[in-house]
Design a protein around this motif. Structure first.
Motif, mmCIF file in Angstrom:
data_model
loop_
_atom_site.group_PDB
_atom_site.id
_atom_site.type_symbol
_atom_site.label_atom_id
_atom_site.label_comp_id
_atom_site.label_asym_id
_atom_site.label_seq_id
_atom_site.Cartn_x
_atom_site.Cartn_y
_atom_site.Cartn_z
ATOM 1 N N THR A 27 -3.784 12.633 76.230
ATOM 2 C CA THR A 27 -3.371 13.976 75.811
ATOM 3 C C THR A 27 -1.948 13.962 75.261
ATOM 4 O O THR A 27 -1.644 14.613 74.259
ATOM 5 C CB THR A 27 -3.469 14.963 76.995
ATOM 6 O OG1 THR A 27 -4.792 14.933 77.527
ATOM 7 C CG2 THR A 27 -3.135 16.372 76.552
ATOM 8 N N VAL B 105 -3.405 19.970 81.897
ATOM 9 C CA VAL B 105 -4.842 20.262 81.922
ATOM 10 C C VAL B 105 -5.642 18.968 81.829
ATOM 11 O O VAL B 105 -6.641 18.774 82.546
ATOM 12 C CB VAL B 105 -5.214 21.221 80.779
ATOM 13 C CG1 VAL B 105 -6.726 21.337 80.635
ATOM 14 C CG2 VAL B 105 -4.615 22.595 81.026
ATOM 15 N N THR C 92 -7.783 18.188 85.136
ATOM 16 C CA THR C 92 -9.227 18.295 84.937
ATOM 17 C C THR C 92 -9.921 16.960 85.191
ATOM 18 O O THR C 92 -11.019 16.905 85.744
ATOM 19 C CB THR C 92 -9.533 18.780 83.514
ATOM 20 O OG1 THR C 92 -8.882 20.030 83.296
ATOM 21 C CG2 THR C 92 -11.027 18.962 83.312
ATOM 22 N N LEU D 200 -16.757 21.160 83.332
ATOM 23 C CA LEU D 200 -15.834 20.717 82.286
ATOM 24 C C LEU D 200 -15.837 21.673 81.101
ATOM 25 O O LEU D 200 -14.782 21.931 80.489
ATOM 26 C CB LEU D 200 -16.209 19.313 81.825
ATOM 27 C CG LEU D 200 -15.940 18.178 82.825
ATOM 28 C CD1 LEU D 200 -16.555 16.872 82.332
ATOM 29 C CD2 LEU D 200 -14.441 17.991 83.038
ATOM 30 N N VAL E 38 -13.652 24.758 81.794
ATOM 31 C CA VAL E 38 -12.203 24.565 81.948
ATOM 32 C C VAL E 38 -11.400 25.201 80.822
ATOM 33 O O VAL E 38 -10.405 25.908 81.089
ATOM 34 C CB VAL E 38 -11.882 23.058 82.081
ATOM 35 C CG1 VAL E 38 -10.382 22.810 81.904
ATOM 36 C CG2 VAL E 38 -12.347 22.547 83.425
ATOM 37 N N PRO E 39 -11.745 25.005 79.521
ATOM 38 C CA PRO E 39 -10.907 25.586 78.455
ATOM 39 C C PRO E 39 -10.762 27.095 78.568
ATOM 40 O O PRO E 39 -9.654 27.637 78.397
ATOM 41 C CB PRO E 39 -11.634 25.186 77.163
ATOM 42 C CG PRO E 39 -12.463 24.015 77.532
ATOM 43 C CD PRO E 39 -12.867 24.220 78.945
ATOM 44 N N SER F 245 -8.388 19.670 77.472
ATOM 45 C CA SER F 245 -9.760 19.836 77.963
ATOM 46 C C SER F 245 -10.707 18.859 77.287
ATOM 47 O O SER F 245 -11.595 18.286 77.935
ATOM 48 C CB SER F 245 -10.223 21.279 77.706
ATOM 49 O OG SER F 245 -9.380 22.211 78.357
#
Length: 709
Positions: free
Chosen positions: A36, A60, A64, A80, A83-84, A160
């Protein structure tokens, strides 16, 4: 006998993480954060956006990757995908309320209540709640504004997506490969037990010897339960042709019982001084030989010498150990799928009467409804968060959030007052040691950018890798990570670390105080409730012995044994704050756990009734039925807090077990010996409960067995 050196050390390492779940967690955190960060750094340069705001996406991606713990892959993917949306909503709420301190503080408390309440929905609620809390906190932390929302939301989307890729493709959960690995590790855990037995046989140690045997066998038991968990996730068609889940379960239990009997025989022979020096030496050589066979190591030719075990002058203890060793060799040599009639079941009829099955699953229905555990914890966490805000602002008007986060995390994955106090202590200890290590580290690596970046990722990996070992270790590594991050961004100062220390101590102390004062859930009550569950399962197993003979049902035996194992693990987990705390040792609780472990050990070895006379068979069935009633009575007493305990349990019907029925000149069958020990252990438990309530404790017979697992 640590001639086993590298392989012994490797087996210890592998047995400590049978399915690599800790390693996977650390790698997922590392990849989630690292990938990320790389993507956001590239996009930040292209879009001319500050990296600091994009760090919410890095959080995140990391959280996550490790927080989603759904048992099955389809459930995991649904979480999953949620999550966003959850993270974006939390970021928007935080950015909109950030300019107003009063509004943001009230919303912070509201978010705290909601995310803790969401734990009632299981792993999905816990994961999404944790991510929502952290993203809302981050929006307040960076004082985000509405104009900065597009870039922050884009970073949330990137994090995410990276987490989804890490969990789904890079480091996925593959049930079949995990099952194969845990099966291999299970055999290695038995090899570890053999290595420990070979080392303790010639030794004269007492307490340390017991701990080593207990630790080694716990690895065997935990390994079997890991295999059971992964076996549930594998579809039947994924197994080898001709191999069923029931056969694997029966083989696991057969191997475990054979290893347990060997360990118990060695322990009894050593504690009762029933082995001569020559017998110890001979047995050590034979155990070492079996260890080498289990590890695929070529054994050197045996030296000629006196065969202590083979002679008629061998002691009973040595003969018993030799027999258990041969049985374990036989069981380990047999491949999975090979039929074994070594442990036929004596079960018949349905597993449980319908009313008893419902009672075990739902608990007593006559009790009034109480506040849900997640709601109670939500109230505690919210009140603690409000008080932590006040204390945090008193210490620093810009860093108050450290106190709030500390007060929140002590309630994470904690259900009782003792759990929360233990987590608060670990939080404080990890922060203190982490700050001291950070001060030293900052003076060494400051200015070395490459080393600092490498340390940043190393701390993140080690923090999550050691999370299941100790929460204090995770706090230590993340405090060190924070020091490295401040050094990397040029904001490091000793005063900042000292402020974090005081804020964390204030928040953890407030969380512990609220857990003690407001709606407390006593640890001892939880221990007694889980202990009652173990006793009810023990009673159900004894009911199977007492039932009339019928068709065999091997799966029923395995399910009952694993149920007791799982419930005993829950007892240990709930009792940990009373047993492992540093300043006070709960000896009564330790003895309670030991007594339950002894009862579980005896129940696991109940054998089916062999060819006996009708009189003897009826006597044994009546004895098992009487012991089942005793176990249920003690379970009810524990659930009621120790009230209503009779002065004694009485004599087990129909007679003293050592009195053999007329016409039987042989020794009592093995079943009667295990029933004797269960009776003695139940009496010990009865007197222990009396002692806890200040009543006079009578002396009880203590059955010799494998030490408590």
């Amino acid at each position: 006998m640590r001639a086993f050196q590298p392989s012994y050390a490797w087996d210890c390492f592998v047995a400590s993480d049978p399915d690599l779940s800790r390693l996977k967690m650390g790698l997922r955190a590392l990849l989630g954060m690292g990938l990320t960060l790389v993507v956001l750094a590239v996009l930040g340069q292209l879009l001319h956006q500050p990296t600091s705001l994009g760090m919410v996406g890095m959080m995140v991606g990391m959280m996550t990757s490790v927080s989603v713990q759904d048992p099955l892959p389809p459930q995991e993917r649904i979480t999953l995908l949620c999550v966003p949306g959850v993270a974006a909503a939390a970021v928007c709420l935080g950015a909109i309320s950030a300019p107003n301190l009063v509004v943001s503080s009230l919303l912070f408390l509201g978010v705290t209540f909601l995310v803790v309440s969401a734990r009632r929905f299981g792993p999905r609620g816990t994961a999404l709640g944790t991510i929502a809390f952290m993203t809302f906190f981050f929006a307040l932390f960076v004082h985000a504004s509405a104009a900065q929302l597009p870039w922050m939301l884009a970073s949330v989307g990137v994090g995410s997506a990276v987490a989804f890729g890490v969990r789904t493709w890079l480091i996925p959960e593959r049930a079949l490969s995990a099952l194969r690995r845990t099966l291999r590790v299970y055999r290695r855990s038995i090899s570890l037990l053999l290595a420990e037995l070979a080392q303790v046989l010639p030794s004269q140690e007492g307490r340390r010897r017991e701990k080593r045997i207990r630790r080694a066998f716990r690895w065997v038991n935990e390994g079997a339960m890991e295999v059971e968990q992964h076996l549930e996730r594998v579809p039947p068609e994924g197994l080898a042709p001709g191999l069923s889940k029931e056969e694997i379960r029966e083989r696991l239990l057969e191997m475990e019982l054979a290893a347990e009997r060997l360990a118990s025989s060695v322990y009894q022979g050593l504690t009762q001084n029933g082995l001569t020096p020559s017998e110890r030496q001979d047995l050590q050589a034979k155990v070492a030989t079996l260890w080498r066979e289990s590890r695929g190591i070529h054994s050197p030719p045996a030296e000629s010498g006196p065969q202590a075990i083979a002679s008629q002058d061998a002691s009973a203890a040595a003969t018993k150990i030799e027999s258990a060793l041969n049985k374990l060799r036989e069981v380990m040599a047999r491949p999975f799928g090979a039929h074994s009639g070594a442990r036929p079941s004596h079960a018949s009829g349905p597993p449980l009467p319908p009313q008893e099955e419902a009672a075990e699953e739902a608990g007593p229905a006559s009790k009034p409804l109480k506040l849900h555990a997640s709601t109670r914890q939500a109230i505690q966490a919210t009140v603690a968060g409000g008080l932590a805000m006040i204390a945090g602002h008193a210490l620093s008007s810009t860093r108050w959030y450290w106190a709030v986060v500390a007060s929140f995390v002590v309630f994470n994955r904690a259900s009782t007052r003792g759990d929360i106090l233990l987590r608060a202590w670990h939080r404080a200890l990890g922060t203190v040691v982490g700050v001291m290590a950070g001060l030293l580290l900052a003076t060494v690596v400051s200015g070395h950018r490459d080393i600092e970046i490498a340390l940043l990722f190393a701390c993140a990996f080690l923090g999550f890798y050691l999370l299941r070992v100790s929460y204090a270790w995770m706090v230590f590594w993340f405090t060190t990570l924070l020091v490295v991050l401040y050094s990397l961004t040029g904001r490091y100062s000793p005063d900042l670390l000292y402020l974090r220390l005081w804020e964390t101590l204030a928040g953890a102390s407030i969380g512990a105080l609220v857990a003690v004062v407001l709606l407390p859930s006593r640890t001892r009550v939880r221990v007694w409730q889980t202990s009652a569950d173990v006793l009810r399962s023990v009673a159900s197993s004894l009911d199977v012995v007492a039932a009339p003979p019928g068709p065999t049902n091997g799966r029923l035996i395995v399910e009952r044994v694993r149920r007791i194992d799982t419930q005993l693990r829950e007892v240990r987990e709930s009792a940990r704050p009373l047993i492992d705390r540093m300043f006070f040792v709960g000896q009564d609780t330790r003895r309670l756990v030991h007594a339950l472990a002894s009862i579980a050990f005896f129940v696991r070895h109940l054998e089916p009734l062999g060819p006996l006379s009708t009189t003897e068979e009826n006597a044994l069935r009546m004895t098992a039925a009487g012991l089942a009633e005793k176990a249920r009575m003690l379970a009810s007493v524990l659930e009621e807090g120790g009230t209503g305990l009779p002065p004694d349990l009485g004599v087990t019907p129909p007679q003293r077990l050592e009195d053999k029925p007329p016409g039987n000149a042989k020794t009592p069958p093995p079943l009667s010996l295990w029933l004797e020990r269960i009776d003695a252990a139940l009496m010990e438990l009865h007197d222990l409960i009396r002692g806890i309530h200040g009543q006079k404790e009578d002396s009880t017979a203590h059955a010799t067995s494998l030490p408590s697992r």
